[in-house]
Design a protein around this motif. Structure first.
Motif, PDB file in Angstrom:
ATOM      1  N   GLY A 186       0.812  -1.228   0.014  1.00 43.65           N
ATOM      2  CA  GLY A 186      -0.082  -0.250  -0.161  1.00 43.65           C
ATOM      3  C   GLY A 186       0.913   1.382  -0.024  1.00 43.65           C
ATOM      4  O   GLY A 186       0.688   2.460  -0.993  1.00 43.65           O
ATOM      5  N   ARG A 187       2.079   1.467   0.746  1.00 41.70           N
ATOM      6  CA  ARG A 187       2.937   2.486   0.828  1.00 41.70           C
ATOM      7  C   ARG A 187       3.500   2.702  -0.455  1.00 41.70           C
ATOM      8  O   ARG A 187       3.584   3.716  -1.025  1.00 41.70           O
ATOM      9  N   ARG A 188       3.915   1.498  -1.112  1.00 41.65           N
ATOM     10  CA  ARG A 188       4.483   1.702  -2.677  1.00 41.65           C
ATOM     11  C   ARG A 188       3.643   2.278  -3.674  1.00 41.65           C
ATOM     12  O   ARG A 188       4.080   2.963  -4.407  1.00 41.65           O
ATOM     13  N   LEU A 189       2.434   1.570  -3.614  1.00 43.57           N
ATOM     14  CA  LEU A 189       1.211   2.119  -4.558  1.00 43.57           C
ATOM     15  C   LEU A 189       0.639   3.242  -4.333  1.00 43.57           C
ATOM     16  O   LEU A 189      -0.275   4.024  -5.059  1.00 43.57           O
ATOM     17  N   GLY A 190       0.877   3.859  -3.007  1.00 45.04           N
ATOM     18  CA  GLY A 190       0.095   5.003  -2.336  1.00 45.04           C
ATOM     19  C   GLY A 190      -1.456   4.903  -2.102  1.00 45.04           C
ATOM     20  O   GLY A 190      -2.078   5.713  -2.528  1.00 45.04           O
ATOM     21  N   ILE A 191      -1.602   3.668  -1.662  1.00 44.92           N
ATOM     22  CA  ILE A 191      -3.086   3.447  -1.312  1.00 44.92           C
ATOM     23  C   ILE A 191      -2.995   2.458   0.078  1.00 44.92           C
ATOM     24  O   ILE A 191      -2.163   2.277   0.661  1.00 44.92           O
ATOM     25  N   SER A 192      -4.267   2.530   0.449  1.00 45.09           N
ATOM     26  CA  SER A 192      -4.302   2.038   1.991  1.00 45.09           C
ATOM     27  C   SER A 192      -4.171   0.490   2.004  1.00 45.09           C
ATOM     28  O   SER A 192      -4.271  -0.318   0.837  1.00 45.09           O
ATOM     29  N   LYS A 193      -3.752  -0.273   3.142  1.00 45.30           N
ATOM     30  CA  LYS A 193      -3.680  -1.748   3.352  1.00 45.30           C
ATOM     31  C   LYS A 193      -4.845  -2.268   2.834  1.00 45.30           C
ATOM     32  O   LYS A 193      -4.742  -3.410   2.308  1.00 45.30           O
ATOM     33  N   ASN A 194      -6.045  -1.842   3.468  1.00 44.29           N
ATOM     34  CA  ASN A 194      -7.195  -2.440   3.156  1.00 44.29           C
ATOM     35  C   ASN A 194      -7.581  -2.464   1.689  1.00 44.29           C
ATOM     36  O   ASN A 194      -8.253  -3.493   1.240  1.00 44.29           O
ATOM     37  N   ALA A 195      -7.568  -1.414   0.997  1.00 46.77           N
ATOM     38  CA  ALA A 195      -7.668  -1.423  -0.495  1.00 46.77           C
ATOM     39  C   ALA A 195      -6.830  -2.660  -1.172  1.00 46.77           C
ATOM     40  O   ALA A 195      -7.174  -3.350  -2.227  1.00 46.77           O
ATOM     41  N   VAL A 196      -5.333  -3.046  -0.627  1.00 47.58           N
ATOM     42  CA  VAL A 196      -4.684  -3.831  -1.130  1.00 47.58           C
ATOM     43  C   VAL A 196      -5.075  -5.153  -0.964  1.00 47.58           C
ATOM     44  O   VAL A 196      -5.350  -6.095  -1.777  1.00 47.58           O
ATOM     45  N   VAL A 197      -5.703  -5.389   0.395  1.00 46.97           N
ATOM     46  CA  VAL A 197      -6.148  -6.568   0.720  1.00 46.97           C
ATOM     47  C   VAL A 197      -7.501  -6.813   0.099  1.00 46.97           C
ATOM     48  O   VAL A 197      -7.626  -7.956  -0.268  1.00 46.97           O
ATOM     49  N   GLY A 198      -8.500  -5.805  -0.052  1.00 42.71           N
ATOM     50  CA  GLY A 198      -9.678  -6.272  -1.144  1.00 42.71           C
ATOM     51  C   GLY A 198      -9.360  -6.511  -2.458  1.00 42.71           C
ATOM     52  O   GLY A 198      -9.912  -7.401  -2.965  1.00 42.71           O
ATOM     53  N   LYS A 199      -8.604  -5.800  -2.987  1.00 45.79           N
ATOM     54  CA  LYS A 199      -8.338  -6.116  -4.601  1.00 45.79           C
ATOM     55  C   LYS A 199      -7.393  -7.675  -4.405  1.00 45.79           C
ATOM     56  O   LYS A 199      -7.607  -8.164  -5.535  1.00 45.79           O
ATOM     57  N   ALA A 200      -6.470  -7.702  -3.803  1.00 44.30           N
ATOM     58  CA  ALA A 200      -5.788  -9.253  -3.665  1.00 44.30           C
ATOM     59  C   ALA A 200      -6.864 -10.390  -3.658  1.00 44.30           C
ATOM     60  O   ALA A 200      -6.890 -11.278  -4.319  1.00 44.30           O
ATOM     61  N   HIS A 201      -8.096 -10.191  -2.611  1.00 48.27           N
ATOM     62  CA  HIS A 201      -8.977 -10.845  -2.328  1.00 48.27           C
ATOM     63  C   HIS A 201      -9.871 -11.180  -3.860  1.00 48.27           C
ATOM     64  O   HIS A 201     -10.100 -12.415  -4.269  1.00 48.27           O
ATOM     65  N   ARG A 202     -10.075  -9.874  -4.456  1.00 45.48           N
ATOM     66  CA  ARG A 202     -10.832 -10.135  -5.648  1.00 45.48           C
ATOM     67  C   ARG A 202     -10.252 -10.704  -6.783  1.00 45.48           C
ATOM     68  O   ARG A 202     -10.712 -11.273  -7.757  1.00 45.48           O
ATOM     69  N   LEU A 203      -8.851 -10.311  -6.804  1.00 43.13           N
ATOM     70  CA  LEU A 203      -7.979 -11.071  -7.841  1.00 43.13           C
ATOM     71  C   LEU A 203      -7.876 -12.502  -7.609  1.00 43.13           C
ATOM     72  O   LEU A 203      -7.237 -13.330  -8.594  1.00 43.13           O
ATOM     73  N   ASP A 204      -8.281 -12.897  -6.391  1.00 45.29           N
ATOM     74  CA  ASP A 204      -7.731 -14.301  -5.904  1.00 45.29           C
ATOM     75  C   ASP A 204      -6.423 -14.716  -5.945  1.00 45.29           C
ATOM     76  O   ASP A 204      -6.019 -15.741  -6.449  1.00 45.29           O
ATOM     77  N   LEU A 205      -5.437 -13.723  -5.402  1.00 48.14           N
ATOM     78  CA  LEU A 205      -4.299 -13.905  -5.188  1.00 48.14           C
ATOM     79  C   LEU A 205      -4.022 -14.932  -3.889  1.00 48.14           C
ATOM     80  O   LEU A 205      -4.791 -15.318  -3.083  1.00 48.14           O
ATOM     81  N   SER A 206      -2.831 -15.362  -4.160  1.00 44.81           N
ATOM     82  CA  SER A 206      -2.534 -16.738  -3.054  1.00 44.81           C
ATOM     83  C   SER A 206      -2.600 -15.728  -1.530  1.00 44.81           C
ATOM     84  O   SER A 206      -2.207 -14.717  -1.497  1.00 44.81           O
ATOM     85  N   PRO A 207      -3.046 -16.529  -0.604  1.00 43.60           N
ATOM     86  CA  PRO A 207      -3.236 -16.045   0.701  1.00 43.60           C
ATOM     87  C   PRO A 207      -1.801 -15.731   1.409  1.00 43.60           C
ATOM     88  O   PRO A 207      -0.892 -16.538   1.187  1.00 43.60           O
TER      89      PRO A 207
END
Length: 165
Positions: A25-46
């Motif tokens: 999130g820091r590197r992309l300039g977004i929140s941690k929760n936004a990263v978690v939500g998008k990773a979940h929607r993209l079905d990335l490995s846990p």
């Protein structure tokens, strides 16, 4: 925040490196929760749990395996017969080991002593101060307070018709 293909590609690359969601999130300039939500929607490995550790100190045992499914044998159906218990084998005990015990007699209790009179639990004074105590008067049956404090604690509800007049 708008997710486009370049940011999604960066997210996937940083995720594959094993960085934490906060760092991504820091590197992309977004929140941690936004990263978690998008990773979940993209079905990335846990991510591995930071609480569960795979490295154990020496001498530590592996956790017990989790039991899945039924743990008891299924109950048999149909009529059951129960075998009568067998008498235990007789054992010999030397007379020296057996010590007679005098029978104990229970004290007679008067019926009035059995009915416990509870004390009033109304606090008097300020908790933590030297004079603080509870009323300790005889409580009304079914209530935690004496008659005087029960009148203060339990106020009758007024009839709404009295307010309308």
């Amino acid at each position: 925040m708008e997710w486009n293909e370049t940011i999604i590609g960066e997210l996937k690359a940083l995720w594959a490196e094993g960085l934490s969601t906060a760092e991504i999130g820091r590197r992309l300039g977004i929140s941690k929760n936004a990263v978690v939500g998008k990773a979940h929607r993209l079905d990335l490995s846990p991510r591995p749990s930071p609480i569960r550790r795979t490295d154990r100190p020496q001498g530590a045992q592996a956790p017990a395996p989790r039991v899945t499914g039924p743990t008891l044998a299924p109950l048999p159906s149909g009529p059951q017969t129960i075998a009568a218990p067998t008498a235990p084998a007789a054992t010999t005990v030397s007379p020296v080991a057996i010590k007679p015990v005098a029978p104990r007699r229970l004290a007679a209790v008067a019926p009035a002593a059995v009915a416990r009179v509870s004390a009033c639990c109304w606090p008097v004074g300020e908790p933590g101060k030297p004079g603080f105590h509870f009323c300790d008067g005889a409580a009304v049956a079914g209530k935690p307070y004496c008659a005087e404090h029960a009148q203060l604690a339990y106020v009758k509800i007024r009839d709404r018709r009295e307010d309308a007049a």
